[in-house]
Design an enzyme around this catalytic site. Structure first.
Site, PDB file in Angstrom:
ATOM      1  CD  GLN A   1      33.030   4.310   5.395  1.00 20.67           C
ATOM      2  OE1 GLN A   1      33.923   4.342   6.231  1.00 20.67           O
ATOM      3  NE2 GLN A   1      32.081   3.377   5.417  1.00 20.67           N
TER       4      GLN A   1
ATOM      5  CG  HIS B   1      33.760   2.379  11.597  1.00 22.52           C
ATOM      6  ND1 HIS B   1      33.435   2.355  10.254  1.00 22.52           N
ATOM      7  CD2 HIS B   1      34.504   3.503  11.780  1.00 22.52           C
ATOM      8  CE1 HIS B   1      33.967   3.420   9.664  1.00 22.52           C
ATOM      9  NE2 HIS B   1      34.609   4.131  10.558  1.00 22.52           N
TER      10      HIS B   1
END
Ligand SMILES: *[C@@H]1O[C@H](CO)[C@@H](O)[C@H](O)[C@H]1NC(C)=O
Ligand SMILES: *[C@@H]1O[C@H](CO)[C@@H](O)[C@H](O)[C@H]1NC(C)=O
Length: 362
Positions: free
Chosen positions: A161, A306
């Site tokens: 990411q 997360h």
């Protein structure tokens, strides 16, 4: 470590072996190197360059603090996991947490504070587990002791990411890739960039909602392959108008479940397909995890921040049960990009709180 004379190029393999052995020896003694030397070596390994000497000395201090922590944990050797330096080792906790996570639980209505929202909020649709995919026919399916969707070929390569809080998009895509493989036999690496660009609302590099991502995935008619809509690490304009739905990758409406810490329920789901979940990744040990079964503190999981994908579960030789997580911090993090997280002992950092998954329902 004087060079060993090599008589002929027949010995290429041997030469390589000598270098490998030398590298291993040097690495094993790394903690005794000076900090500056370790930093230089680390910079070379991860291709890090700093703008000037000030920046470098600032980063070296941060690196030193991280090194000290990693070394101390590994030296104590009393945990079920080990740590290692990685590409994140010159970032402060704050810098890291601001830029590499991105899970947000639903959208807070305009004008409400987080506290007000969380206090008044009840999840929209707690799933009745009798309707979960494992139980679709109203009867328990055989639930194996261990599952690893990687060995079933239902997990794509580990992705990254980068400096963007887009974990929500990656987890949604990984769950979709898994279901498409299970449903059609085709493993297609799909575009997180499309999800990041096109989900809309406040779903951005500053965080987002996995359920919103999965709703977009269903509405897209099938995400583009990764290569057709490549990840850039920044949000851009949605290009889906210019690309036809990829019908080979289409899935139906998503579901999500509030699990209230019930790991058995998560096990049922994960036995059926890879599942996107939320957890708390605030602990510096999470960022520097290298091997073994990670276990968080008893308070870990109260601040879910997360998103990752549960791609399996099992138990190791010592009987320690674990979940297998696919993260999206590259293969340099963890064990080739994966982590084992404690299962069954209250140290799972909230992994069995919310689960999100696509279905093949029309
Ligand atoms: C592990 O050892 C360290 C250093 O001796 C100590 O501070 C820590 O409390 C120990 N942790 C556990 C879980 O025993
Ligand atoms: C869940 O669904 C099953 C089957 O439809 C039903 O029998 C059961 O009562 C439901 N449970 C709850 C808590 O709604």
């Amino acid at each position: 470590m004087a060079p060993i004379p090599i008589l002929s190029c027949l010995c290429g393999a041997l030469l390589l072996l000598v270098f490998v052995v030398a590298a291993v020896v040097v690495d094993a003694t790394a903690p005794s190197l000076s900090l500056a030397a370790r930093h230089e070596r680390w910079m070379a390994k991860f291709g890090r360059a700093y703008t000037d000497a000030d920046e470098k000395s600032r980063r070296r201090e941060v690196f030193a603090a991280n090194v000290q922590h990693v070394d101390a944990v590994n030296r104590a050797g009393n945990l079920t996991y080990t740590l290692g330096l990685n590409q994140f080792s010159d970032l402060t906790d704050h810098e890291f947490l601001e830029t590499h996570l991105g899970y947000r639980y639903q959208l807070r209505p305009e004008g409400q504070t987080d506290d007000e929202f969380l206090k008044g909020n009840t999840p929209v649709a707690p799933v009745n587990m009798s309707k979960a995919p494992a139980l679709r026919n109203g009867q328990f399916r055989y639930m194996p002791d261990s599952v690893d969707w990687r060995t079933q070929g239902a997990v794509t390569e580990v992705k990254n990411q980068r400096f963007c809080g887009s974990c929500w998009a990656f987890a949604a895509v990984a769950a979709t890739e898994g279901l498409v493989k299970i449903g059609t036999g085709n493993l297609i690496s799909m575009s997180e960039q499309q999800v990041l660009d096109c989900t809309g609302g406040t779903n951005t590099c500053s965080g987002g909602d996995i359920n919103a991502a999965l709703r977009y995935v269903a509405a897209s008619g099938g995400l583009q392959p990764e290569a057709a809509y490549a990840y850039s690490g920044q949000q851009g304009a949605c290009r889906s108008g210019g690309v036809r739905p990829n019908s080979a990758a289409s899935v139906g409406a998503p579901r999500w479940a509030r699990l209230y810490g019930d790991e058995g329920a998560l096990q049922e789901l994960a036995a059926s397909q890879p599942v996107a979940v939320a957890l708390e990744a605030t602990d510096p040990d999470f960022r520097h995890y290298r091997s073994g079964v990670y276990a968080g503190s008893s308070s870990c999981g109260q601040r879910l921040n997360h998103a990752v994908t549960v791609v399996g579960y099992g138990a190791d030789g010592g009987g320690q049960q674990y979940w297998v997580l696919k993260n999206q911090w590259g293969t340099g993090w963890g064990k080739g990009g994966y982590m084992r997280v404690a299962r069954g002992n209250g140290a799972n950092c909230g992994i069995a709180t919310y689960a999100y998954y696509p279905t093949m329902d029309s």
